[in-house]
Design an enzyme around this catalytic site. Sequence first.
Site, short mmCIF file in Angstrom:
data_model
loop_
_atom_site.label_atom_id
_atom_site.label_comp_id
_atom_site.label_asym_id
_atom_site.label_seq_id
_atom_site.Cartn_x
_atom_site.Cartn_y
_atom_site.Cartn_z
N TRP A 101 0.83 -1.21 0.00
CA TRP A 101 0.00 0.00 0.00
C TRP A 101 0.85 1.24 0.00
CZ3 TRP A 101 -4.24 -1.26 -1.95
CH2 TRP A 101 -4.90 -2.45 -1.59
N ASP A 171 -1.34 6.56 6.42
CA ASP A 171 -2.44 5.65 6.09
C ASP A 171 -2.59 4.69 7.27
OD1 ASP A 171 -4.04 3.56 5.19
OD2 ASP A 171 -2.88 3.16 3.37
N LYS A 195 -11.60 -2.01 7.18
CA LYS A 195 -10.73 -2.91 7.91
C LYS A 195 -11.17 -3.00 9.37
CE LYS A 195 -8.55 -3.20 4.08
NZ LYS A 195 -7.37 -2.50 3.61
#
Length: 359
Positions: A101, A171, A195
């Site tokens: 990511w 993030d 998540k």
Amino acid sequence: MSRVYNFSAGPAVLPEEVLREAAEEMMDYKGSGMSVMEMSHRSKVYDGIIKEAEADLRDLMNIPDNYKVLFLQGGASQQFAMIPMNLMKNKKAAYIVTGQWAKKAFQEAQNYGEAIKVASSEDETFSYIPDCSDLAIPEDADYVYICENNTIYGTKYKTLPNTKGHTLVADVSSCFLSEPVDVSKYGIIYGGVQKNIGPAGVVIVIIREDLITEDTLPGTPTMLKYKTHADADSLYNTPPAYGIYVCGKVFKWLKKMGGLGVMKERNEEKAKLLYDFLDESKMFKGTVRKEDRSLMNVPFVTGDKDLDAKFVKEAEAAGFVNLKGHRTVGGMRASIYNAMPKEGVEKLVAFMKKFEEEN
Ligand SMILES: *Cc1c(COP(=O)(O)O)cnc(C)c1O
């Protein structure tokens, strides 16, 4: 009704209490005669829902007054572009690449300016967090970017990087609300909610007010300017209304549980059960450097692909689902987010012990 133990990395398990409440309110939200799904986002009732969600999140995270909370769409991945478009005034930013990511964010930023990789752990399949105490961060970098918890590889920063005075952008998709954070250390904290918070379709951006300006890169679409959404309190256009409502319920659940300090203790207890077993097992091994282990995502392997596959299959039959590891790591991964009860982890460990004895 029978529910499984869902170890998915995301979309992931949500608190049963929240799902039950949402079900109860499905046909008639508090006497409005309609579902939240059917409601105008400009209605008084919905205004109450989004305002209360924001207030509860502010309360949970102790968000200072000079930060805005934005409920946006486009997932975490859209932020990979939105961040440079809004923040790259000098067209330069430093990226720490600790997983897929972070790498995607780094690559996306290259479309908008000079993205500089100042540290990486790719040399060892992202199995550790590099030393970030004295990085070569350019003086004129607009920000330093990290992915704080690496969902795929199962690593987490235990101390934030030394940004040398630069704005930190993080993030936190897979560790959002898993423990207390000091928001004032960041310029932007953001994450997709699927998540650890709610249903896919919402991304929450917590941004320091001085970073919200008209001065974005030329050609930045209206919808991708933080200012557009900040000025309109996340109601510039139709927000992901139902998703925000469920997030709000999760915030209430977290407050009832005792807040993020209590969640941290619970998460540490759950993760310890699993890591302690991995450390003593002869068959299963964790794949991450011990100091950098995530409390949320726990990858492990047997070292034998066929045995891994057998384990995943038998686990699923026993009610422990979504344990297959990411294709780039192989093996298994147990994601044990806030809503995974301790009992789920205890039972998984018992199942792993039994599997080890029998194989
Ligand atoms: C899942 C995930 C993403 C991608 O999220 P989308 O909402 O699908 O774009 C980004 N970063 C991290 C850390 C993630 O876990």
